[in-house]
Design a protein around this motif. Structure first.
Motif, short mmCIF file in Angstrom:
data_model
loop_
_atom_site.label_atom_id
_atom_site.label_comp_id
_atom_site.label_asym_id
_atom_site.label_seq_id
_atom_site.Cartn_x
_atom_site.Cartn_y
_atom_site.Cartn_z
N LEU A 1 0.78 -1.31 -0.11
CA LEU A 1 -0.02 0.12 0.02
C LEU A 1 0.91 1.41 0.22
O LEU A 1 0.19 2.43 0.13
CB LEU A 1 -1.14 0.09 1.17
CG LEU A 1 -1.80 -1.38 1.29
CD1 LEU A 1 -2.59 -1.25 2.55
CD2 LEU A 1 -2.65 -1.37 0.05
N THR A 2 2.20 1.16 -0.03
CA THR A 2 2.95 2.23 -0.44
C THR A 2 2.76 3.06 -1.43
O THR A 2 2.26 2.84 -2.58
CB THR A 2 4.50 1.64 -0.69
OG1 THR A 2 4.84 0.87 0.38
CG2 THR A 2 5.28 2.82 -0.55
N PRO A 3 2.49 4.41 -1.15
CA PRO A 3 2.01 5.49 -2.20
C PRO A 3 3.04 5.39 -3.27
O PRO A 3 4.15 5.12 -3.30
CB PRO A 3 2.12 6.98 -1.64
CG PRO A 3 2.07 6.43 -0.01
CD PRO A 3 2.72 5.33 0.31
N GLY A 4 2.36 5.33 -4.75
CA GLY A 4 3.15 5.15 -5.99
C GLY A 4 2.33 4.39 -6.78
O GLY A 4 1.03 4.20 -6.64
N LYS A 5 2.87 4.20 -7.85
CA LYS A 5 2.03 3.44 -8.87
C LYS A 5 2.06 1.73 -8.56
O LYS A 5 3.22 1.11 -8.63
CB LYS A 5 2.99 3.83 -10.41
CG LYS A 5 2.17 3.06 -11.59
CD LYS A 5 2.75 3.39 -12.93
CE LYS A 5 2.40 2.48 -13.78
NZ LYS A 5 3.60 2.22 -15.00
N ALA A 6 0.83 1.43 -8.43
CA ALA A 6 0.70 0.14 -7.66
C ALA A 6 -0.22 -0.65 -8.79
O ALA A 6 -1.00 -0.35 -9.46
CB ALA A 6 0.25 0.13 -6.54
N GLU A 7 0.36 -2.11 -8.89
CA GLU A 7 -0.40 -2.93 -9.71
C GLU A 7 -0.25 -4.24 -9.42
O GLU A 7 0.78 -4.84 -8.84
CB GLU A 7 0.19 -2.79 -11.18
CG GLU A 7 -0.77 -3.73 -12.28
CD GLU A 7 -0.27 -3.64 -13.75
OE1 GLU A 7 -1.12 -4.17 -14.38
OE2 GLU A 7 0.86 -2.98 -14.00
N ASP A 8 -1.40 -4.97 -9.30
CA ASP A 8 -1.21 -6.63 -9.01
C ASP A 8 -1.45 -7.27 -10.47
O ASP A 8 -2.56 -7.17 -10.79
CB ASP A 8 -2.28 -7.10 -8.13
CG ASP A 8 -2.29 -8.51 -7.69
OD1 ASP A 8 -1.78 -9.20 -8.38
OD2 ASP A 8 -2.98 -8.91 -6.71
N VAL A 9 -0.51 -7.38 -11.11
CA VAL A 9 -0.35 -8.06 -12.42
C VAL A 9 -1.27 -9.36 -12.49
O VAL A 9 -1.56 -9.91 -13.59
CB VAL A 9 0.60 -8.38 -13.05
CG1 VAL A 9 1.55 -7.16 -13.10
CG2 VAL A 9 1.57 -9.60 -12.38
N MET A 10 -1.74 -10.02 -11.20
CA MET A 10 -2.56 -11.10 -11.55
C MET A 10 -4.05 -10.69 -11.33
O MET A 10 -5.00 -11.61 -11.67
CB MET A 10 -2.31 -12.06 -10.22
CG MET A 10 -0.86 -12.73 -10.51
SD MET A 10 -0.38 -13.38 -8.83
CE MET A 10 -0.07 -15.16 -9.20
N LEU A 11 -4.30 -9.56 -11.24
CA LEU A 11 -5.74 -9.06 -11.61
C LEU A 11 -5.89 -8.53 -12.79
O LEU A 11 -5.01 -7.56 -13.32
CB LEU A 11 -6.08 -8.04 -10.30
CG LEU A 11 -5.95 -8.46 -8.85
CD1 LEU A 11 -6.30 -7.71 -7.77
CD2 LEU A 11 -6.97 -9.68 -8.64
N VAL A 12 -6.99 -8.27 -13.36
CA VAL A 12 -7.34 -7.52 -14.60
C VAL A 12 -7.16 -6.01 -14.36
O VAL A 12 -6.39 -5.47 -15.13
CB VAL A 12 -8.60 -7.80 -15.21
CG1 VAL A 12 -8.84 -6.89 -16.47
CG2 VAL A 12 -8.86 -9.45 -15.34
N ASP A 13 -7.89 -5.60 -13.31
CA ASP A 13 -7.34 -4.19 -12.87
C ASP A 13 -7.46 -4.11 -11.33
O ASP A 13 -8.63 -4.15 -10.79
CB ASP A 13 -8.85 -3.12 -13.65
CG ASP A 13 -8.80 -1.93 -13.19
OD1 ASP A 13 -7.63 -1.31 -12.60
OD2 ASP A 13 -9.78 -1.11 -13.40
N SER A 14 -6.34 -3.77 -11.09
CA SER A 14 -6.13 -3.74 -9.57
C SER A 14 -6.41 -2.59 -8.90
O SER A 14 -6.33 -2.22 -7.69
CB SER A 14 -4.78 -4.50 -9.10
OG SER A 14 -3.71 -3.51 -9.73
#
Ligand SMILES: [Ca+2]
Ligand SMILES: [Ca+2]
Length: 470
Positions: free
Chosen positions: A125-138
């Protein structure tokens, strides 16, 4: 100690990942190219390293298991000899990111340490550009959890992650936009530097264990660490068609089709995140090495760098750990000792991570307790080609076992289940990528017979020590 780091270091010949600081440590020491973990999972591997015992003897075969015997652990041996001993962050098992959010001790061994310190940072949850690549849209998931975190933090509460996806194994990637003190490894390095300054001022012997949690997922690193790596340049390993057809079912658990379901783009993004996390961890190692130099401690300090086990990044379509293939069981190991006669050496001798305990004891002039099953390889620091302490390495995961000799990798699956054992045999000199399983082929019957006998011996030996009886 890094977490979930395979040999993706430039000094180990990796073509894409850059690790200038670990490479300069290796230039002042010896890099071991055949170091094998005893169990390719955080908790059991770490307990075996720290106790010098196989998981079959110390009883820790799961994450969260505790060392309960009376024989001293590695730092405890030093502590009993009058050393100050300190732990920063993850050395024994901690859940990542769980225990890193909460700042808990995890499955620690309190008697090991004079002083200990846990980091507590936001991880996924650290501020920045985050993505869970296992989800379609995280994106919505992150927005929701950031709100929860903020609300809890305001009330002084601790964050409990109730995520539909297990964040300890999802490829969550965060290009962070915070001060380094808010990142797990930056915070650990800051504390370690402070402790080194105190130890230098105290001028007494010390044993400092510093745990970096990267490149364990979530792959959180500052934006600068990502800049050297472009998604489209990332090279996922080639997998020949039909590669999995000659494997026992039990060997296929970590495959993409079964478990991860990463699209080709998600795979490239995961590689980029993994290398960025390594670069960031490498930078923190560099800060510690610089501190040792600034404090004039280097000439009297042995520096050991290792990871708890290796990691798959798409070989045989496999990801992460818990497999007995080479990438999962072989971590980097670098030792720089002021006593060694020549630096910048590579050793291809077979060593096990449980051998670190007696090696450090020997280098420091301490007696290794009888309960320790590892064997000292201290002499390899001077003569890397010297006869190794071992002719083979023994690795376990659950009821599956691997015997690794210079030429062969031999694996047994479901050992002990009546009539149900299955085997794999790879010729590591002619097939280092382990594409062709030779087990059961008549031309290799004699080789297999010898390896099977030796593996049976190794399993019995691994069970033979008794911690509680010391
Ligand atoms: Ca690990
Ligand atoms: Ca194959």
């Amino acid at each position: 100690m890094a977490d979930d780091l395979n040999t993706a270091l430039s000094g180990y010949g990796h073509p894409q990942c850059e690790t200038p600081n670990l490479d300069r440590l290796a230039e002042r020491g010896t890099a071991f190219t055949r170091a094998y973990c005893q169990y390719p999972l955080c908790g059991p591997s770490r307990a075996s390293i720290m106790s010098g015992q196989y998981p079959l003897s110390n009883g820790v075969t799961k994450n969260g298991g505790l060392l309960t015997g009376e024989a001293p652990t590695l730092p405890q041996l030093f502590r009993q000899a009058g050393y100050w001993t300190g732990r920063v962050s993850k050395i024994y098992h901690m859940g990542v990111p769980g225990n890193i959010y909460t700042g808990d001790n995890g499955a620690d061994h309190p008697a090991s340490w004079t002083e200990r310190y846990n980091v507590s940072v936001m991880e996924s949850l650290t501020p920045g550009k985050a993505e869970d690549v296992m989800l379609v849209d995280s994106t919505p998931v992150y927005e929701e959890y950031r709100k929860k975190w903020a609300a809890l933090k305001n009330k002084g509460g601790k964050l409990f992650i109730d995520h539909g996806n297990h964040q300890g194994s999802d490829f969550v990637i965060v290009e962070a936009e915070v001060d380094d003190a808010e990142l797990a490894d930056g915070a650990a390095a800051n504390k370690a530097i402070e402790l080194l300054q105190q130890r230098a001022a105290a001028n007494t012997p010390f044993f400092l264990a510093v745990g970096f949690v990267r490149p364990h997922v979530p792959l959180v690193a500052p934006r600068r660490s990502f800049e050297a790596y472009q998604v489209d340049d990332m090279r996922v390993p080639d997998v020949p068609e039909g590669d999995l057809d000659d494997m026992p079912e039990a060997a296929k658990k970590q495959t993409n089709a079964k478990k991860y379901k990463l699209t080709p783009e998600a795979q490239r993004k995961s590689l980029r995140g993994y290398y960025a996390a390594i670069s960031y961890m490498d930078e923190q190692v560099g800060r510690l090495l610089d501190t040792l130099d600034e404090l004039d401690l280097r000439e009297n300090t042995i520096v050991v760098f290792l990871s708890d086990h290796g990691y798959h990044l798409g070989e045989h379509t496999m990801w992460q750990k818990m497999s007995l293939f080479e990438e999962s069981i072989r971590p980097p190991l670098i030792i720089s000792s002021p006593k060694q006669k020549q630096a910048n050496r590579k050793s291809a001798s077979m060593v096990e991570l449980i051998d670190i305990y007696p090696t450090l004891a020997e280098l420091a002039g301490l007696e290794t307790p009888e309960a320790v099953q590892g064997r000292s390889f201290a002499r390899l620091l001077d003569v890397p080609g010297a006869d190794s302490a071992r002719e083979d390495a023994f690795i376990q995961v659950g009821s599956n076992f691997c015997l690794r000799t210079r030429q062969w990798a031999y694996m047994s699956y479901n050992a002990g289940e009546k009539g149900n054992s299955e085997f794999m045999l790879y010729d590591m000199e002619n097939d280092p990528q382990q594409y062709t399983n030779l087990a059961g082929k008549s031309a290799y019957a004699e080789v297999e017979k010898g390896l099977k006998k030796r593996l049976t011996e190794r399993i019995a030996q691994a069970r033979s020590a008794n911690r509680s009886a010391q």
